[in-house]
Design an enzyme around this catalytic site. Structure first.
Site, mmCIF file in Angstrom:
data_model
loop_
_atom_site.group_PDB
_atom_site.id
_atom_site.type_symbol
_atom_site.label_atom_id
_atom_site.label_comp_id
_atom_site.label_asym_id
_atom_site.label_seq_id
_atom_site.Cartn_x
_atom_site.Cartn_y
_atom_site.Cartn_z
ATOM 1 N N SER A 275 -13.551 -4.598 -24.345
ATOM 2 C CA SER A 275 -14.937 -4.890 -24.699
ATOM 3 C C SER A 275 -15.147 -4.728 -26.203
ATOM 4 O O SER A 275 -14.496 -5.403 -26.997
ATOM 5 C CB SER A 275 -15.875 -4.000 -23.875
ATOM 6 O OG SER A 275 -17.205 -4.421 -23.977
ATOM 7 N N ASP A 362 -17.044 -11.824 -15.237
ATOM 8 C CA ASP A 362 -17.540 -10.876 -16.237
ATOM 9 C C ASP A 362 -18.949 -11.290 -16.643
ATOM 10 O O ASP A 362 -19.156 -12.349 -17.228
ATOM 11 C CB ASP A 362 -16.605 -10.885 -17.458
ATOM 12 C CG ASP A 362 -16.897 -9.749 -18.429
ATOM 13 O OD1 ASP A 362 -18.068 -9.308 -18.482
ATOM 14 O OD2 ASP A 362 -15.974 -9.311 -19.131
ATOM 15 N N HIS A 401 -16.558 -6.835 -15.492
ATOM 16 C CA HIS A 401 -16.307 -6.541 -16.898
ATOM 17 C C HIS A 401 -15.291 -5.424 -17.119
ATOM 18 O O HIS A 401 -14.619 -5.399 -18.149
ATOM 19 C CB HIS A 401 -17.630 -6.162 -17.576
ATOM 20 C CG HIS A 401 -17.512 -5.878 -19.037
ATOM 21 N ND1 HIS A 401 -17.120 -6.833 -19.962
ATOM 22 C CD2 HIS A 401 -17.718 -4.727 -19.757
ATOM 23 C CE1 HIS A 401 -17.098 -6.308 -21.171
ATOM 24 N NE2 HIS A 401 -17.455 -5.035 -21.078
#
Length: 426
Positions: A275, A362, A401
């Site tokens: 991320s 995601d 995610h």
């Protein structure tokens, strides 16, 4: 004859003088009449009594019926009152719910109306939202005791990238050393004695190095017999300082140097970013490649092209989709914060092998951004660079995610890629 007549006259005279004197037959008849009269009286009395009993029974029955009716009426009244109260209660609850829903909606609308002004007048709020370092999860638990988080073969320690900055670090041993009962002083020594690959893990925004999904990834690395060095950037958890783009990259570069000082020259060192950490890892890889100290490989989990694009696609700004121009203006405000993490620019200078992992479902960073970063890397990197690989994960698995660690094929994908990079001399 005369005597008989005289007797008859005398008897007649006596009978007329004694009118009460009756003959036996008459007496019997009179007695029968009297008896009949008495019987009739008795019957009449009995009938009267029966009638009275019937009346009493009727009265009792009537009273009982009246009581039952009264009870039924009371029950009906209480039932109707309960029904009325329930209706009133349900109406009241529904009214309260509607009022609460209205005020919640109004509050959200008010906050969203303020966002453009907040972004414009307070660019530091953009920085706060990008790093979200104050949102700590799990909120409890001692980071000084990794065993409380299920990591029994892990050492906690601290390093100082700058004189006034201290960051918290975990060193997770590979599985083949987990049962060796190493003392904390022997953890660093194990890095040089055993040539197992070392992963420098850079986590995303919010939370700490003790995040559940992050711990699951450390366990995966350990099962592959990799060392893991993971840390909290400045301003996160118990690490001191305030986060900034240059600051968190400096923290990561300090730890990379710390690792390289303790491992042999041929020990593979993997940069892993997730991320927001992909922005940190890509910029770090760029700096290292420019300095001639490239890592063995760069792995990007759920990456983005740059902060502006990531902000534009963030679910928080979905309500602004109906105002495209305003949304573009809002995301342009992010540039004023000074935070860019322009991975689509940095990747062109990364010459080491790159692997990009992204789940189709995601919802925070769309897979389209990861694919676009891959395309930019293919087009702009030097021809003699290492391979670049894009690995998508189907939405049906529900990894989203941050749960790619659940993919059963991930250990094989990672170990195969690292082995290939080592064999080709990267």
């Amino acid at each position: 004859m005369e005597n008989n007549n005289k007797k008859a006259k005398k008897n007649k005279k006596r009978s007329s003088e004694n009118p009460t004197t009756k003959n036996p037959n008459n007496n019997n008849n009179n007695n029968n009449k009297t008896k009949n009269n008495n019987d009739q009286k008795t019957n009449n009395n009995n009938d009267t009594k029966n009638n009275n009993d019937k009346k009493n029974n009727n009265n009792k029955t009537k009273n009982n019926n009246d009581k039952k009716n009264s009870k039924n009426n009371n029950n009906n009244n209480s039932a109707s009152k309960k029904t009325t109260n329930l209706k009133k209660s349900s109406k009241t609850k529904f009214g309260i719910f509607c009022q609460g829903l209205f005020w919640c909606g109004a509050s959200v609308a008010f906050v969203y109306a303020l966002i453009p002004f907040i972004f414009w007048y307070f660019p530091e709020m953009c920085t706060f939202m990008i790093f979200s370092n104050r949102f700590r999860w799990p909120p409890l638990g001692q980071l000084t005791k990794p065993s409380e988080h299920g990591l029994n073969h892990t050492r906690n320690f601290y390093v100082n990238p700058r004189r006034n900055i201290q960051i918290g670090v975990w060193h997770v041993l590979p599985q083949n050393l987990a049962d060796s009962n190493l003392g904390y002083s022997e953890y660093e020594q194990s890095l040089s004695e055993h040539k197992s690959p070392v992963v420098l893990y850079m986590h995303g925004n919010t939370g700490t190095r003790a995040g559940w999904h992050r711990i699951e990834m450390y366990k995966l690395f350990s099962a592959l017999n990799y060392h893991t060095i993971t840390f909290d950037y400045r301003g996160y958890a118990e690490s001191t300082g305030v986060p900034s783009e240059d600051g968190v990259v400096e923290d990561a570069q300090f730890l990379f140097s710390w690792i390289k000082q303790r491992v042999s020259s041929d020990t593979p060192v993997i940069l892993w970013g997730h991320s927001l950490g992909t922005g940190v890892a890509t910029q770090l890889a760029k700096n290292l490649c420019n300095q001639g100290t490239c890592p063995t490989t760069l792995v990007l989990e759920a990456p983005f092209t740059n902060i502006v694009n990531a902000t534009y696609h963030h679910p928080f700004l979905i309500p602004f989709n109906i105002f495209k121009d305003l949304k573009l203006k809002l995301t342009s405000f992010v540039r004023r914060s000074g935070v860019e993490f322009a991975s689509d620019e940095s990747i062109s200078s990364v010459t080491c092998p790159i692997m990009i992992l992204h789940a189709e479902d995601d919802f925070l960073i769309p897979i389209a951004l990861g694919k676009k970063l891959y395309d930019v890397g293919v087009e702009t990197r030097p021809k003699d660079s290492g391979p670049i690989k894009f690995v998508p994960f189907k939405a049906v698995h529900g990894y989203g995610h941050k749960h790619i660690h659940k993919a059963p094929e991930l250990p094989g994908i990672l170990s195969s890629f690292v082995q290939t990079c080592v064999e080709k001399g990267f």
